[in-house]
Design an enzyme around this catalytic site. Structure first.
Site, PDB file in Angstrom:
ATOM      1  N   GLY A  16      -4.126 -62.287  23.506  1.00 55.26           N
ATOM      2  CA  GLY A  16      -4.252 -63.732  23.018  1.00 55.26           C
ATOM      3  C   GLY A  16      -4.448 -63.842  21.372  1.00 55.26           C
ATOM      4  N   MET A  70       2.629 -65.298  23.844  1.00 52.35           N
ATOM      5  CA  MET A  70       1.934 -64.347  24.742  1.00 52.35           C
ATOM      6  C   MET A  70       1.842 -62.881  23.639  1.00 52.35           C
ATOM      7  SD  MET A  70       4.276 -62.141  27.319  1.00 52.35           S
ATOM      8  CE  MET A  70       3.303 -60.854  27.023  1.00 52.35           C
ATOM      9  N   CYS A  71       0.845 -62.171  24.138  1.00 50.85           N
ATOM     10  CA  CYS A  71       0.591 -60.865  23.315  1.00 50.85           C
ATOM     11  C   CYS A  71      -0.090 -59.912  24.166  1.00 50.85           C
ATOM     12  CB  CYS A  71      -0.191 -60.960  21.784  1.00 50.85           C
ATOM     13  SG  CYS A  71      -1.650 -61.711  22.014  1.00 50.85           S
ATOM     14  N   SER A  72      -0.996 -59.266  23.599  1.00 54.33           N
ATOM     15  CA  SER A  72      -1.744 -58.117  24.639  1.00 54.33           C
ATOM     16  C   SER A  72      -3.219 -58.847  24.953  1.00 54.33           C
ATOM     17  CB  SER A  72      -1.688 -56.907  24.144  1.00 54.33           C
ATOM     18  OG  SER A  72      -2.236 -56.723  22.801  1.00 54.33           O
ATOM     19  N   ALA A 111      -0.958 -64.589  19.698  1.00 53.94           N
ATOM     20  CA  ALA A 111      -0.183 -65.503  20.298  1.00 53.94           C
ATOM     21  C   ALA A 111      -1.022 -66.636  19.723  1.00 53.94           C
ATOM     22  CB  ALA A 111      -0.610 -65.526  21.850  1.00 53.94           C
TER      23      ALA A 111
END
Length: 427
Positions: A392, A388-390, A395
């Site tokens: 996508g 996950m990230c902020s 990620a």
């Protein structure tokens, strides 16, 4: 020099070489070229498909660009060449060159402004033909108004099927932007066949979308595609007949209707039923809401009927129902929310350390994207991994690095924000 001194010098050389290797200070420049798979402007990273492998490139703080001023001028699918160094296991890009396609002799470029003017008056009065040389599936989803589909491979096999009889008519070709060679190749083919007035729109579909110009969706995609179809007419006109599965949001109320639209900002939103000026305003409105994929169905109910399809009478739906199609490596937001409440998954947050400190999911492990290649050994094969990230983007880049590692991996391609109550997960 004594034997002992020679031995000491040799030992020092070996130790220096070892230190250089361990510390990653061997800065001999390397080169690679390929196609951009994804970009994260925030993390200053590029995922590059080079040959059969995917490379993760971190931009050096003093990186130089050629044929572009900043990373924001690059897009997915662009062909680039990079110069980079290996620094502690990281590919550090020092130069990024956008490989702009050169136009063939006798072929000229057409500007966005000039093309827009021609599109407004149409092929008959403008005395031109506009060809979309991308694959047909891309044309169906969205194309420049008045364009006809002429996929390059099909055009090369049977040019007589696509090109007009008039050899002096202005022919305009476009594809996926300045690094895509399909339109230039098509123009070269037409030149060889004796056509005398060839133009190429170099910015292609990426440039047209950035300019907030209307993108048209084909009738078949209106009928079968995974879209949000919006009828902008007034209810009294809609009730007389509308395209099946359309949702009625009158143009006069659109600016107040943001909450009616899907959380997923990549949904294809298609408008119809009003003037060209209103359609453009509708496109600009949803782009202001960060929707990246909006288009128009120019012919509206008239074209629908002309093609032999029936309209639905009565009021149209007023609520949008949209189900996103997930790729095989994605996890949906609903499943992700369940995963973070349990202990059956390894949640890997690939944001920067600063972002992680400001807000994070309990039990998540922070491995910044650029550290994934050298820290993948920390991940257990006994539990599935969710990246996950902020937004996508990072990620998905991490997924490309890890997909052949033997781990069971999926990634969340959704917005994730944090407030005092915890994570806010979008679609």
């Amino acid at each position: 020099m004594t034997c002992l001194q020679k031995m000491l010098v040799l030992v020092l050389c070996v130790l220096t070489l070892a230190a250089t290797t361990v510390l990653g200070t061997d800065t001999a420049p390397l080169t690679a070229e390929g196609e951009i798979k994804s970009i994260s402007v925030k993390a200053r990273t590029i995922s590059l498909v080079s040959g059969k492998k995917v490379m993760l490139l971190i931009l050096d703080k003093d990186v130089g660009f050629v044929n572009a001023k900043s990373l924001r001028e690059f897009t997915e699918g662009d062909k680039i060449s990079v110069t980079y160094t290996l620094a502690d296991g990281t590919n550090l890009a020092t130069s990024v060159v956008k490989q702009v396609v050169k136009l063939p002799p006798g072929v000229t470029a057409i500007s966005q402004v000039e093309l827009e003017q021609l599109v407004e008056i149409g092929p008959t009065h403008g005395k031109y033909r506009l060809f979309d040389t991308r694959p047909f599936s891309q044309y169906q989803e969205g194309h420049i108004r008045t364009a006809v589909s002429a996929p390059y491979d099909d055009l090369a096999r049977a040019p007589e099927k696509y090109l007009p009889e008039e050899k002096d008519l202005q022919l305009i070709f476009y594809c996926d932007g300045s690094t895509c060679d399909l339109s230039a190749s098509a123009a070269s083919l037409a030149t060889a066949l004796g056509y005398s007035h060839m133009r190429v729109y170099p910015d292609g579909m990426p440039g047209w979308k950035k300019g907030n110009f209307c993108v048209a969706t084909s009738l078949d995609h209106i009928k079968n595609g995974n879209i949000v179809l919006i009828d902008l007419r007034t209810p009294d006109k809609v009730i007389q007949g509308h395209i099946p599965r359309a949702v009625n949001i009158p143009m006069s109320t659109l600016k107040d209707a943001e909450k009616k639209f899907p959380e997923y900002k990549g949904a294809l939103i298609v408008f119809y039923g009003v003037t060209a000026a209103d359609l453009r305003e509708a496109i600009e409105t949803v782009k202001d809401w960060d929707y990246s994929n909006a288009s128009v169905f120019v012919g509206g109910v008239e074209e629908w009927q002309n093609q032999g399809y029936k309209l639905e009478a009565g009021p149209a739906a007023s609520t949008i129902f949209y189900r996103r199609n997930f790729s095989s490596n994605e996890i949906g937001s609903v499943e992700f929310k369940k995963a973070i409440d349990g202990s059956d998954y390894q949640i890997i947050d690939v944001r920067s350390r600063d972002e992680f400190v400001k807000g994070n999911i309990p039990h998540a492990i922070n491995i910044p994207l650029e550290e994934i290649p050298k820290r993948m050994g920390e991940l257990s094969k006994d539990k599935p991994v969710i990246l996950m990230c902020s937004t996508g983007s990072r990620a998905e880049m991490a997924y490309d690095i890890l997909k052949n590692s033997g781990l069971k991996i999926s990634c969340l391609k959704a917005t994730v924000e944090f407030d005092k109550n915890g994570p806010i997960i979008g679609e």
